[in-house]
Design a protein around this motif. Structure first.
Motif, PDB file in Angstrom:
ATOM      1  N   PRO A 197      15.637  -1.262   4.953  1.00 45.71           N
ATOM      2  CA  PRO A 197      15.032  -1.277   3.617  1.00 45.71           C
ATOM      3  C   PRO A 197      13.938  -2.329   3.470  1.00 45.71           C
ATOM      4  N   ALA A 198      14.104  -3.478   4.078  1.00 48.33           N
ATOM      5  CA  ALA A 198      13.086  -4.523   3.991  1.00 48.33           C
ATOM      6  C   ALA A 198      11.801  -4.067   4.675  1.00 48.33           C
ATOM      7  N   ALA A 199      11.927  -3.435   5.838  1.00 51.19           N
ATOM      8  CA  ALA A 199      10.744  -2.937   6.545  1.00 51.19           C
ATOM      9  C   ALA A 199      10.083  -1.818   5.759  1.00 51.19           C
ATOM     10  N   GLN A 200      10.891  -0.945   5.183  1.00 50.91           N
ATOM     11  CA  GLN A 200      10.328   0.119   4.342  1.00 50.91           C
ATOM     12  C   GLN A 200       9.540  -0.493   3.193  1.00 50.91           C
ATOM     13  N   LYS A 201      10.139  -1.483   2.558  1.00 49.47           N
ATOM     14  CA  LYS A 201       9.495  -2.103   1.403  1.00 49.47           C
ATOM     15  C   LYS A 201       8.165  -2.740   1.801  1.00 49.47           C
ATOM     16  N   GLU A 202       8.130  -3.423   2.932  1.00 51.70           N
ATOM     17  CA  GLU A 202       6.902  -4.094   3.354  1.00 51.70           C
ATOM     18  C   GLU A 202       5.785  -3.084   3.640  1.00 51.70           C
ATOM     19  N   VAL A 203       6.090  -2.046   4.390  1.00 54.13           N
ATOM     20  CA  VAL A 203       5.073  -1.058   4.751  1.00 54.13           C
ATOM     21  C   VAL A 203       4.652  -0.262   3.524  1.00 54.13           C
ATOM     22  N   LEU A 204       5.624   0.231   2.774  1.00 56.70           N
ATOM     23  CA  LEU A 204       5.288   1.026   1.599  1.00 56.70           C
ATOM     24  C   LEU A 204       4.572   0.183   0.548  1.00 56.70           C
ATOM     25  N   SER A 205       4.923  -1.085   0.421  1.00 57.85           N
ATOM     26  CA  SER A 205       4.231  -1.973  -0.516  1.00 57.85           C
ATOM     27  C   SER A 205       2.771  -2.171  -0.123  1.00 57.85           C
ATOM     28  N   LEU A 206       2.510  -2.261   1.163  1.00 56.63           N
ATOM     29  CA  LEU A 206       1.140  -2.374   1.647  1.00 56.63           C
ATOM     30  C   LEU A 206       0.320  -1.165   1.170  1.00 56.63           C
ATOM     31  N   LEU A 207       0.886   0.032   1.324  1.00 52.44           N
ATOM     32  CA  LEU A 207       0.190   1.253   0.912  1.00 52.44           C
ATOM     33  C   LEU A 207       0.116   1.361  -0.610  1.00 52.44           C
ATOM     34  N   LEU A 208       1.197   1.019  -1.291  1.00 50.67           N
ATOM     35  CA  LEU A 208       1.210   1.076  -2.757  1.00 50.67           C
ATOM     36  C   LEU A 208       0.196   0.106  -3.366  1.00 50.67           C
ATOM     37  N   ASP A 209       0.078  -1.075  -2.780  1.00 48.31           N
ATOM     38  CA  ASP A 209      -0.910  -2.041  -3.274  1.00 48.31           C
ATOM     39  C   ASP A 209      -2.326  -1.483  -3.143  1.00 48.31           C
ATOM     40  N   ASP A 210      -2.600  -0.804  -2.025  1.00 50.75           N
ATOM     41  CA  ASP A 210      -3.905  -0.161  -1.852  1.00 50.75           C
ATOM     42  C   ASP A 210      -4.121   0.905  -2.923  1.00 50.75           C
ATOM     43  N   HIS A 211      -3.070   1.693  -3.198  1.00 55.57           N
ATOM     44  CA  HIS A 211      -3.170   2.736  -4.220  1.00 55.57           C
ATOM     45  C   HIS A 211      -3.522   2.136  -5.581  1.00 55.57           C
ATOM     46  N   LYS A 212      -2.810   1.078  -5.957  1.00 58.36           N
ATOM     47  CA  LYS A 212      -3.051   0.439  -7.257  1.00 58.36           C
ATOM     48  C   LYS A 212      -4.472  -0.111  -7.341  1.00 58.36           C
ATOM     49  N   ARG A 213      -4.911  -0.727  -6.275  1.00 61.41           N
ATOM     50  CA  ARG A 213      -6.256  -1.315  -6.247  1.00 61.41           C
ATOM     51  C   ARG A 213      -7.316  -0.225  -6.398  1.00 61.41           C
ATOM     52  N   ALA A 214      -7.160   0.880  -5.675  1.00 65.62           N
ATOM     53  CA  ALA A 214      -8.140   1.974  -5.766  1.00 65.62           C
ATOM     54  C   ALA A 214      -8.164   2.552  -7.179  1.00 65.62           C
ATOM     55  N   LYS A 215      -6.986   2.782  -7.761  1.00 66.47           N
ATOM     56  CA  LYS A 215      -6.940   3.328  -9.124  1.00 66.47           C
ATOM     57  C   LYS A 215      -7.673   2.407 -10.105  1.00 66.47           C
ATOM     58  N   GLN A 216      -7.473   1.105  -9.964  1.00 67.96           N
ATOM     59  CA  GLN A 216      -8.128   0.146 -10.852  1.00 67.96           C
ATOM     60  C   GLN A 216      -9.635   0.165 -10.643  1.00 67.96           C
ATOM     61  N   LEU A 217     -10.076   0.229  -9.410  1.00 75.19           N
ATOM     62  CA  LEU A 217     -11.513   0.253  -9.139  1.00 75.19           C
ATOM     63  C   LEU A 217     -12.173   1.497  -9.734  1.00 75.19           C
ATOM     64  N   PHE A 218     -11.509   2.644  -9.622  1.00 74.23           N
ATOM     65  CA  PHE A 218     -12.076   3.857 -10.213  1.00 74.23           C
ATOM     66  C   PHE A 218     -12.143   3.735 -11.742  1.00 74.23           C
ATOM     67  N   LYS A 219     -11.122   3.147 -12.328  1.00 73.21           N
ATOM     68  CA  LYS A 219     -11.125   2.931 -13.785  1.00 73.21           C
ATOM     69  C   LYS A 219     -12.278   1.986 -14.167  1.00 73.21           C
ATOM     70  N   ASP A 220     -12.446   0.921 -13.386  1.00 75.02           N
ATOM     71  CA  ASP A 220     -13.538  -0.022 -13.644  1.00 75.02           C
ATOM     72  C   ASP A 220     -14.901   0.670 -13.525  1.00 75.02           C
ATOM     73  N   PHE A 221     -15.037   1.534 -12.531  1.00 79.14           N
ATOM     74  CA  PHE A 221     -16.301   2.247 -12.336  1.00 79.14           C
ATOM     75  C   PHE A 221     -16.631   3.092 -13.567  1.00 79.14           C
ATOM     76  N   GLU A 222     -15.648   3.842 -14.045  1.00 74.28           N
ATOM     77  CA  GLU A 222     -15.889   4.751 -15.162  1.00 74.28           C
ATOM     78  C   GLU A 222     -16.241   4.005 -16.451  1.00 74.28           C
ATOM     79  N   SER A 223     -15.758   2.772 -16.598  1.00 77.01           N
ATOM     80  CA  SER A 223     -16.050   2.027 -17.831  1.00 77.01           C
ATOM     81  C   SER A 223     -17.309   1.171 -17.708  1.00 77.01           C
TER      82      SER A 223
END
Length: 161
Positions: free
Chosen positions: A7-33
């Motif tokens: 579970p710890a390894a899953q969390k680390e790898v999936l968190s890496l990808l989830l953090d990228d997802h959150k960052r991209a979503k925020q950047l697209f929102k920033d672009f549109e505004s």
């Protein structure tokens, strides 16, 4: 195999990808505004760079690993992800060769954001839950993914004057 570490390894790898997802979503929102062309270009270039790194992590490390673990369970989702990545890469190439004010510039960035949003939703709602429920050990993914990310960030970082 140490089951308590999975579970710890899953969390680390999936968190890496989830953090990228959150960052991209925020950047697209920033672009549109954003109204300022220079700021829009900076945001678009940043999100394109980060998506290039993210797709490389998934295509080089994450997806092949999952396909080896359970081709039947993950095959269709990974095939769809590959097509989504190819579409995103095409748009990224177009966006990086353009400037704000060019015909379809904003539309291409917005459509890229929509592609990414769809892709993220499938990963977070379908792929990641399967990984967790199957207790797939992702430990061997973490170091190569981090090394690739750091290397690519150095290669793709804009030159500062």
């Amino acid at each position: 195999m140490n089951k308590s570490r999975i579970p710890a390894a899953q969390k680390e790898v999936l968190s890496l990808l989830l953090d990228d997802h959150k960052r991209a979503k925020q950047l697209f929102k920033d672009f549109e505004s954003q109204q300022d062309d220079a700021a829009k270009e900076d945001i678009a270039h940043t999100v394109c760079m980060e998506l290039q790194i993210h797709t490389e992590l998934e295509e080089r490390h994450f997806y092949p690993f999952l396909r080896r673990q359970d081709p039947e369970a993950f095959g269709d989702l990974l095939d769809e992800a590959k097509v989504e990545h190819d579409s995103a890469k095409s748009l990224i190439g177009q966006i990086l060769s353009m400037k704000p004010g060019d015909d379809l510039y904003d539309a291409k960035v917005i459509v890229l954001g929509e592609y990414v949003s769809h892709h993220v939703k499938e990963e977070e709602e379908e792929l990641f839950p399967q990984i967790i429920s199957k207790k797939i050990d992702l430990r061997e993914m973490l170091d190569p993914m981090m090394e690739t990310k750091e290397r690519m960030q150095g290669q793709l970082a804009p030159a500062t004057a």
